[in-house]
Motif scaffolding. Structure first.
Motif, PDB file in Angstrom:
ATOM      1  N   LYS A 268       0.828  -1.207   0.000  1.00 35.30           N
ATOM      2  CA  LYS A 268       0.000   0.000   0.000  1.00 35.30           C
ATOM      3  C   LYS A 268       0.868   1.266   0.000  1.00 35.30           C
TER       4      LYS A 268
ATOM      5  N   VAL B 245      -3.511  -3.893  -5.900  1.00 36.47           N
ATOM      6  CA  VAL B 245      -3.230  -3.095  -4.704  1.00 36.47           C
ATOM      7  C   VAL B 245      -3.970  -1.762  -4.788  1.00 36.47           C
ATOM      8  N   ASN B 246      -3.943  -1.137  -5.971  1.00 34.25           N
ATOM      9  CA  ASN B 246      -4.656   0.131  -6.174  1.00 34.25           C
ATOM     10  C   ASN B 246      -5.041   0.230  -7.648  1.00 34.25           C
TER      11      ASN B 246
END
Length: 383
Positions: free
Chosen positions: A141, A168-169
């Protein structure tokens, strides 16, 4: 070809060896230079990469880069990195002012100071991500946050790496850029068989990788033990030295070799620079990584040298190896299945040659230097 708009670039790279990540960085420097950029390179230590960069007429600076390593994930290590970070920022500022830098290019996630420095100085920041980091979650993150808010462009080397970071994103702006190398096949009269005093009909199966627990040297030896039980005219070649801090793995590998009676079958060449020559001498190349390898350079090099590739079925390898045409994919955790998969390549010379020929074609079609150059220039001009 259109030149890159940003012309004064400071590249940061965490090591000075000549393994995969460094080769990617070296090819990137060549492309940027060929397309009108002024490139300065900052490394954390001296090494063989320095000589290669200097030969491209690029200044090299050896400075602390506060490289992120797992060995620093403790209280003492964090204090150490904090001090190195401050020094690194000061050094980056000195170099950037001296060379009138307008773009920071961070090669690998091992270097994070480039992200902070470029943000502070309002410079462009390109992050070339070559890793699939397994965790922990807080680290993933943190990296994703820096990629999103401290980078103008994130380049990844494979769809596997892209998918990993988007999980993750999903808001990350990621460009997939396959590596491409201009590889001249070794054409000298000497060969590895001559060097080792082996007969011309000796079958050579090899792997090339830095010695690390996830690179799969122990798995390679497990496969070798099974193959040796069935075939007697095989030598297994291992190339690569230990990553700093993992020298103890040599003792473990020696023990595995002894326990499996492989002393006469395994040839450990250690660190070598004549990789093309070694690959030209192999009959079969094996990539036994037990964790996902993002886009292993050695697979491209082996294919370019006309060798069939047997690779573990994760990471970027499935994007590189065309199954049953340029090689085979094997599980990362089942040596018996892996060994059986290799049987046909050992038994049929024409199959090895045909897969090798198709591998060369695939490198030229998908992973050529020209394609890499065109795509990198387009990405750099988009920021």
């Amino acid at each position: 070809m259109t030149e890159v708009k940003s012309k004064r670039i400071l590249m940061l790279h965490s090591s000075s060896d000549l393994y995969g990540a460094s080769k990617v960085g070296l090819e990137t420097i060549k492309i940027l230079k060929e397309n009108g950029c002024y490139v300065v390179v900052a490394l954390s230590s001296n090494g063989p990469l320095c000589k290669e960069i200097i030969s491209l007429d690029c200044p090299v600076e050896i400075i602390p880069l506060a490289t992120v390593r797992r060995k620093y994930f403790n209280l003492k290590g964090l204090f150490n990195r904090a001090r190195a970070f401050r020094t690194s920022i000061r050094e980056l500022d000195r170099i950037a002012k001296l060379h009138d830098i307008d773009t920071i290019y961070s090669n690998t996630t091992g270097v994070v100071t480039g992200a902070f420095y470029s943000k502070r100085k309002k410079l462009k920041h390109v992050w070339h991500v070559l890793e699939i980091i397994p965790g922990p979650k807080w680290l993933l993150k943190a990296y994703a946050y820096l990629m999103l808010h401290y980078s103008d462009c994130v380049i990844v080397v494979s769809e596997a790496v892209k998918s990993h970071w988007l999980k993750v994103n999903r808001n990350l702006n990621i460009h997939r850029l396959y590596n491409g190398f201009s590889i001249e096949p070794y054409s000298g009269n000497d060969s590895l068989r001559d060097e080792l005093g082996l007969p011309n009909d000796q079958l050579l199966i090899g792997m090339i990788a830095r010695v690390h627990f996830w690179k799969g040297q122990s798995y390679f030896l497990e496969i070798a033990s099974l193959l040796k039980q069935k075939y007697h005219n095989i030598k297994f070649v291992m190339v690569g030295d230990a990553f700093p801090g993992y020298e103890y793995l040599y003792d473990e590998l020696k023990q595995i070799i002894k326990e499996n009676n492989l002393e006469d079958a395994v040839i450990d060449l250690g660190y070598r620079t004549d990789i093309n020559r070694i690959l030209q001498s192999l009959d079969i190349f094996v990539l036994p990584s037990i964790l996902p390898d993002p886009l292993p350079t050695t697979v491209l090099e082996a294919m370019a040298c006309g060798k069939p590739v047997v690779a573990t079925n994760h990471g970027g390898a499935p994007e590189m190896v065309k199954l049953n045409e340029t090689g085979f994919l094997i599980p990362w955790d089942n040596a018996h299945i892996a060994a059986k998969t290799i049987f046909p390549l050992i038994e049929h010379e024409e199959l090895r040659k045909e897969m090798g020929r198709k591998g060369q074609v695939r490198v030229n079609e998908v992973f050529s230097y020209k394609q890499h150059q065109e795509n990198l220039v387009a990405i750099m001009n988009s920021i």
